[in-house]
Design an enzyme around this catalytic site. Structure first.
Site, PDB file in Angstrom:
ATOM      1  N   ARG A  74      40.151  38.743  49.032  1.00 51.26           N
ATOM      2  CA  ARG A  74      39.089  39.791  48.590  1.00 51.26           C
ATOM      3  C   ARG A  74      37.775  39.308  48.421  1.00 51.26           C
ATOM      4  NH1 ARG A  74      43.620  42.257  49.151  1.00 51.26           N
ATOM      5  NH2 ARG A  74      43.565  43.673  47.853  1.00 51.26           N
ATOM      6  N   SER A  76      43.759  47.470  41.936  1.00 52.52           N
ATOM      7  CA  SER A  76      44.283  46.411  41.188  1.00 52.52           C
ATOM      8  C   SER A  76      43.290  46.623  40.609  1.00 52.52           C
ATOM      9  CB  SER A  76      44.187  45.531  42.213  1.00 52.52           C
ATOM     10  OG  SER A  76      45.681  45.541  43.131  1.00 52.52           O
ATOM     11  N   GLU A 123      38.344  42.848  40.123  1.00 52.53           N
ATOM     12  CA  GLU A 123      38.649  43.075  41.247  1.00 52.53           C
ATOM     13  C   GLU A 123      37.627  43.728  41.384  1.00 52.53           C
ATOM     14  OE1 GLU A 123      40.058  44.370  44.989  1.00 52.53           O
ATOM     15  OE2 GLU A 123      41.463  44.790  43.475  1.00 52.53           O
TER      16      GLU A 123
END
Ligand code: EPU
Length: 341
Positions: A163, A234, A331
Site C-alpha cells: 500500500r 479498508s 489506509e
C-alpha cells in the site's frame, strides 16, 4: 471548464458531505492544464481525485478539486507471452480488469471489483487476494505540476511497497498520474496462493475467468458495495510488527493470525482481527460504524459526518494501541491529512 461551489458528496464513496470552491472534470489534457494554470495563478491548493474511493473529506475544500477523467486503452503485443496495455488514468479500475480478461490479457483478475480508477492504482499500489497492481505495472506516465513536463517512471522508480509507492512519498502533491502501462500475460497463470481464494476454489483447476468470478463473489460477501453503503474499503493498513512483539501477543492471544514478512523478522497482523478482538465490530459513533462483516471497513451507516468517522477511527486506534501496543495507520487518504500527533 472550472465550476464553482460543487457538491462532492457523490464524488466520494464514503458519501460524506463536502464541497469544492472550484472544480474541474479533467477529461482531456488541455482541460487538465487549464485547471492547473487556474490554481497556480491564484495560488490555490489542489486536490486531485480519481474514483473518490479512498478518500476521507473532513471539510469543504477551499481550492481546486480536479477529477481525473482521461480515458482510453491501447495495447501492443510484445511477444507470445506478454502484451503491454496503456490505460489512461480516468479509466474505471474494475471495468479495465474486466476488459483485459475479455481480451485474453491475464494477471489482474485477482484485483477485480476494487473501486476506483486506473490512475489511483499505483499511488497506494492497490492489492488483494495475493496480487498487487505494482506486480504488473511496467511504467507510469506522470505530469510535474510545477513545470508542466511529462515523464515516464519505470516500475523501479515507482518503488512499490505494501500500500505504498513513491507517489505517497517524495512525489506526493507535486505529480499527477496521466496513464499507466501494464505488462500482462497472454497465457493464463492462475494465482490462488491467498488462502480464502484457494478455499473458495477448492477441488477446481480455475482459469482466469473462474478466479475473477470467485474474487467478485468473496468481495461481495465481505465488503459493502459503496453504491449501497458508503465506505472507502479498508480503513487501516495491516500493521507490520516485530517478530518479538508478535511472540508477546501470542502469549496473551493464542489465536492471533500473523503472516511472516519478507525479512523473517517482522509479522503482518490483520488489523481486522485486532479491531474485532478489541470489541469494535458493529459499534458506531454517530452515523459511522464498523462494518459487521469486515472489521477493517468503516461504513457511513446513517448520514455520518466526517467528524463521526474521525472520532470512531481515533477511538479504534487508541483502543488497539492500548490493548495490543500496535499503532494502526489509516489506509484511507484524509483531507486535510491525518496527523498522528
Ligand atoms: N479478520 C477478522 N475479522 C474480520 C475480518 C477479518 O478477524 O472482521 C481476520 C481473519 O483472520 C482473516 C484476516 O483478518 O483471515 C484477513 O482478512 P481478509 O482476507 O478479509 O483481508 P484483510 O487483511 O482484512 C486485505 C486488504 C483488502 C483486500 C483483502 C484480500 C489491506 C489493508 N486490506 O484485507 O483490501 O481486499 O486483504 O486480499 O491490506 C482495501 O485495501 O480497501 C481492501 C479491501
Amino acid at each position: 471548464m472550472i465550476q464553482e461551489h460543487v457538491d462532492l458528496q457523490s464524488l466520494n464513496t464514503f458519501g460524506l458531505k463536502a464541497s469544492a470552491r472550484y472544480f474541474c472534470h479533467a477529461d482531456s489534457e488541455p482541460v487538465l492544464n487549464e485547471a492547473l494554470r487556474f490554481a497556480q495563478t491564484r495560488d490555490l491548493p489542489l486536490l486531485v481525485i480519481g474514483g473518490g474511493s479512498n478518500l476521507l473529506l473532513r471539510e469543504d475544500f477551499s481550492g481546486v478539486v480536479i477529477r481525473m477523467a482521461l480515458s482510453g486503452i491501447a495495447h501492443e503485443v510484445r511477444d507470445d507471452d506478454s502484451v503491454c496495455v496503456d490505460a489512461a488514468s480516468g479509466e474505471n479500475w474494475h471495468d479495465f480488469v474486466a476488459h483485459c480478461l475479455a481480451q485474453g490479457w491475464y494477471g489482474l483478475e485477482n484485483l477485480a471489483l476494487i473501486p476506483g480508477s486506473v490512475g489511483a492504482a499505483p499511488i497506494q499500489n492497490i492489492g488483494a487476494y495475493g496480487v498487487e497492481a505494482g506486480d504488473f505495472i511496467e511504467s507510469v506516465r506522470v505530469l510535474d505540476i510545477a513545470t508542466g513536463q511529462q515523464q515516464t517512471l519505470s516500475r523501479e522508480a515507482c518503488d512499490f511497497g505494501y500500500r505504498d509507492s513513491v507517489f505517497k512519498r517524495s512525489l506526493r502533491g507535486n505529480t499527477l498520474i496521466l496513464g499507466v502501462r501494464f505488462r500482462l500475460w497472454r497465457q493464463p497463470q492462475p494465482n490462488i496462493r491467498y488462502a480464502a481464494l484457494a478455499e473458495s476454489l477448492r477441488g477446481k483447476q480455475p482459469g482466469p475467468q473462474e478466479i475473477f468470478d470467485a474474487v467478485c463473489a468473496i468481495r461481495r460477501s465481505k465488503l459493502p458495495d459503496p453504491a449501497e453503503l458508503g465506505n472507502a474499503g479498508s480503513f487501516f493498513k495491516n500493521p507490520v510488527i516485530s517478530a518479538a512483539h508478535y511472540a508477546r501477543l501470542q502469549q496473551v492471544a493464542h489465536d492471533i493470525p500473523g503472516f511472516v514478512s519478507g525479512d523473517g523478522h517482522s509479522v503482518k497482523v490483520p488489523a481486522a482481527w485486532l479491531i474485532e478482538r478489541a470489541g469494535w465490530k458493529g459499534r458506531s459513533v454517530g452515523g459511522a460504524a464498523v462494518y459487521e462483516r469486515q472489521a477493517l471497513v468503516i461504513v457511513n451507516r446513517d448520514h455520518a459526518s466526517a467528524q463521526d468517522v474521525v472520532t470512531l477511527a481515533t477511538e479504534i486506534m487508541a483502543s488497539v494501541r492500548q490493548q495490543f501496543g500496535v499503532a494502526l495507520e489509516p489506509e484511507v487518504q484524509w483531507v486535510p491529512p491525518f496527523s498522528a500527533t
